[in-house]
Each structure stands twice: as structure tokens, then as C-alpha cells.
Enzyme design. Structure first.
Site, PDB file in Angstrom:
ATOM      1  N   ARG A   1      11.367  37.890  -1.305  1.00 22.48           N
ATOM      2  CA  ARG A   1      10.509  36.870  -1.908  1.00 22.48           C
ATOM      3  C   ARG A   1       9.064  37.123  -1.485  1.00 22.48           C
ATOM      4  NH1 ARG A   1      11.354  31.415  -3.818  1.00 22.48           N
ATOM      5  NH2 ARG A   1      13.531  31.443  -3.166  1.00 22.48           N
TER       6      ARG A   1
ATOM      7  N   ASP B   1       0.819  -1.228   0.000  1.00 16.98           N
ATOM      8  CA  ASP B   1       0.000   0.000   0.000  1.00 16.98           C
ATOM      9  C   ASP B   1       0.851   1.276   0.000  1.00 16.98           C
ATOM     10  OD1 ASP B   1       1.073  -0.057   2.508  1.00 16.98           O
ATOM     11  OD2 ASP B   1      -0.833   0.021   3.589  1.00 16.98           O
TER      12      ASP B   1
ATOM     13  N   ASP C   1      25.569  29.274  -1.932  1.00 15.82           N
ATOM     14  CA  ASP C   1      24.280  29.304  -1.242  1.00 15.82           C
ATOM     15  C   ASP C   1      24.074  27.977  -0.512  1.00 15.82           C
ATOM     16  OD1 ASP C   1      21.897  30.343  -0.375  1.00 15.82           O
ATOM     17  OD2 ASP C   1      20.948  30.459  -2.346  1.00 15.82           O
TER      18      ASP C   1
ATOM     19  N   LYS D   1      17.656  40.359  -1.254  1.00 17.53           N
ATOM     20  CA  LYS D   1      16.642  39.577  -1.965  1.00 17.53           C
ATOM     21  C   LYS D   1      15.310  39.630  -1.219  1.00 17.53           C
ATOM     22  CE  LYS D   1      16.174  34.854  -1.847  1.00 17.53           C
ATOM     23  NZ  LYS D   1      16.626  33.481  -1.934  1.00 17.53           N
TER      24      LYS D   1
HETATM   25  C1  R5P Z   1      16.775  31.006   0.488  1.00 18.30           C
HETATM   26  O1  R5P Z   1      16.809  31.785   1.445  1.00 18.30           O
HETATM   27  C2  R5P Z   1      17.810  29.978   0.258  1.00 18.30           C
HETATM   28  O2  R5P Z   1      19.039  30.327   0.832  1.00 18.30           O
HETATM   29  C3  R5P Z   1      17.998  29.709  -1.232  1.00 18.30           C
HETATM   30  O3  R5P Z   1      18.531  30.860  -1.847  1.00 18.30           O
HETATM   31  C4  R5P Z   1      16.694  29.334  -1.877  1.00 18.30           C
HETATM   32  O4  R5P Z   1      16.024  28.377  -1.100  1.00 18.30           O
HETATM   33  C5  R5P Z   1      16.943  28.799  -3.278  1.00 18.30           C
HETATM   34  O5  R5P Z   1      15.722  28.424  -3.842  1.00 18.30           O
HETATM   35  P1  R5P Z   1      15.482  28.506  -5.397  1.00 18.30           P
HETATM   36  O6  R5P Z   1      16.588  27.781  -6.087  1.00 18.30           O
HETATM   37  O7  R5P Z   1      14.145  27.835  -5.585  1.00 18.30           O
HETATM   38  O8  R5P Z   1      15.421  29.948  -5.781  1.00 18.30           O
END
Ligand code: R5P
Length: 292
Positions: free
Chosen positions: A191, A34, A216, A189
Site C-alpha cells: 500500500r 453543543d 481478513d 500486498k
Molecule cells: C490491512 O492490512 C487490513 O488487514 C485490511 O486488509 C485493510 O484495512 C482493508 O481496508 P480496505 O477495505 O479499505 O482495503
């Protein structure tokens, strides 16, 4: 000490066990008809310090549940203590309530692990280490930025500039620049929490005529790194590379990222994938040796 190779990180766990010089425990893993997960430790862990290595990359829910089941199996089998090594911790990005009536998923993961008897958790570049201070459990969060930067140095990238795509990652660029011997910079940045749309501005650093590596913690959709790379190229960067600890990218988004002007992406094996050129095994082994 025993190192258990969770189904998501068996290869990494085997390397860690070899480097530490301790026994490796294989996990029997399968799915019930399942779709439910089944795991079993293939040897006794009674009275042993037991380290479970299990990353929680996609499919996150399955890998997370396997981890919880393994912790339960180890505590139930009377391991003297259980350490969860979760190189990539899923749900870490939901580290607070961004919009009313949301859960704090990162805290949920930690609380369940603790409740099941996990003594400590070891993560690598977890999105927001602050979350650990809200859940009483021993924790270590390692940084893979040093080993990523040294990888570029070994390839002959001495003197290149390191950039971070946001203010929070600026310390990563700074750390990398100390190893690479070049300058560093970062972007600011924003979002949009509802649409997910990202906007970005170069806040510090010179791009004109430079070779640049963007550092990153995660590359997921690639939206962030692509925007950073395009901005750096527009500002005159000669060549732009990307390095991250956790690459959640598909081949399709990898190709898209390259088409935005990124020469290549290098990641670690916290998520084993085609961009994993650097292993965190040494980092984990060193930490476990000092902890246990
Ligand atoms: C955000 O604060 C993280 O450090 C990364 O920059 C982010 O999660 C990257 O995500 P994506 O590739 O979807 O832009």
C-alpha cells in the site's frame, strides 16, 4: 461481575451478561446541545469487577470518548477493577510512525485507557496485537476467525479454500482452512502510504475451479477484498465470498464489492451492521468467565 453496555455495544453487552450470568448495567447517554458526549452508569458499581463493553467504530471519536468517560465513571465510583472490552479498537491501524512526524495513535488509545484506571483490555482481531507489548497493561486479543469459519461450515461450505489478502492475514486463512477442511493461500500486498494505492499478487494457493472465502480482519473501503476477488476470479475461482471480523462498509461500498465478483460478505457484531451474521458474544463471555 457487572457488564456495562456502552452506547455503541449495548446489545452485544446484554448478550454477554446473559451468557456469563451476571448483571447488566445500562448506560444513560446523550449529547449536550453543543455536541459533547454525556454518559452515566445507571447503577452502583462500587466494589464490583466492572466490564465495560464499548466498540469504537464510526463515529470513532464519539465512541472512544464515551468509552473513556465510562471508565472514569466506573473508577470514580470505586469499581474494584475495570476491564474495557473494545471489540473493534479504533486507531489500531496507525500502530507505528509510517511517515516522519506522525503520532502512534494505537498507543495513545491504550495509554489513555490505562491512565484512567483500566486494568485490562479485551479486543477482537485488533489490527496489530504487537502494540500491546509497548504499553504496560493486561490485554487479551481474541480471534473471530474460528466462529466465522464455522458459520460457513454450517452453511455447507465444507472443503472450500480460505484465502488471506496479505501475508499478515495468512494465519487467519490457515486457521479457517483447518475448520473448513480445504486448502489455503494468500496474496502479497503493498500500500502506497501517501496515495493509499494498493497492489497485490497471488503468492500461494490454487484458485482454478475452487469455491473460496477471503478472510481478513477489516473490510473498510473494500479496495483490498475487491482486488483479491478479481485476481482470484481471473485465476479461475468459481465463487468468491468474503468474511471479516470488522465490517466498516457502507451499503454503497457493499454493492461495489459485490459487483467485483464477491457473492456475499459476512462479518461479526464487533461492528453491528447489515453484514453482521456472527456474534462474538460467546467468545467474549467465555474469556470474561476465565479472566474474572
Ligand atoms: C490491512 O492490512 C487490513 O488487514 C485490511 O486488509 C485493510 O484495512 C482493508 O481496508 P480496505 O477495505 O479499505 O482495503
Amino acid at each position: 461481575m457487572l457488564v456495562v453496555g456502552g452506547p455503541a455495544s449495548a446489545e452485544l453487552a446484554r448478550k454477554v451478561a446473559q451468557l456469563v450470568g451476571c448483571r447488566f448495567v445500562e448506560v444513560e447517554a446523550r449529547k449536550f446541545p453543543d455536541g459533547e458526549s454525556y454518559v452515566r452508569l445507571t447503577r452502583e458499581v462500587k466494589d464490583e469487577k466492572t466490564v465495560i463493553v464499548q466498540s469504537t467504530y464510526p463515529p470513532q471519536d464519539t465512541h472512544l470518548l464515551q468509552l473513556l468517560l465510562l471508565v472514569d465513571a466506573a473508577t470514580r465510583s470505586r469499581a474494584s477493577e475495570v476491564t474495557a472490552v473494545v471489540p473493534y479498537m479504533a486507531y489500531a491501524r496507525q500502530d507505528k510512525v509510517f511517515r516522519p512526524n506522525e503520532p502512534v495513535s494505537a498507543e495513545v488509545v491504550l495509554k489513555v485507557l490505562r491512565e484512567l484506571g483500566t486494568r485490562r483490555i479485551v479486543t477482537v482481531d485488533v489490527h496489530s496485537p504487537e502494540v500491546f507489548s509497548r504499553v504496560a497493561m493486561e490485554h487479551v486479543n481474541l480471534s473471530a476467525i474460528g466462529i466465522l469459519a464455522r458459520h460457513f461450515l454450517d452453511l455447507g461450505f465444507k472443503g472450500v479454500s480460505a484465502f488471506a489478502p496479505d501475508r499478515k492475514a495468512a494465519r487467519m486463512a490457515e486457521e479457517a482452512s483447518k475448520i473448513l477442511g480445504g486448502s489455503y493461500g494468500w496474496f502479497s500486498k503493498q500500500r502506497d502510504r501517501v496515495t493509499g494505492e494498493v497492489s497485490m499478487m497471488l503468492e500461494r494457493g490454487e484458485a482454478e475451479g475452487r469455491e473460496i472465502v477471503i478472510f481478513d480482519d477489516i473490510i473498510s473501503s473494500g479496495g483490498t477484498v475487491m482486488m483479491a476477488a478479481r485476481t482470484l476470479k481471473k485465476a479461475g475461482a468459481r465463487r468468491v465470498y468474503a468474511a471479516c471480523t470488522h465490517a466498516l462498509t457502507s451499503r454503497e461500498s457493499y454493492m461495489k464489492i459485490l459487483s467485483s465478483g464477491v457473492e456475499d460478505i459476512v462479518s461479526t457484531d464487533t461492528i453491528p451492521t447489515f453484514t453482521s451474521k456472527v456474534s462474538v458474544a460467546g467468545l467474549l463471555a467465555e474469556t470474561l468467565r476465565s479472566l474474572l
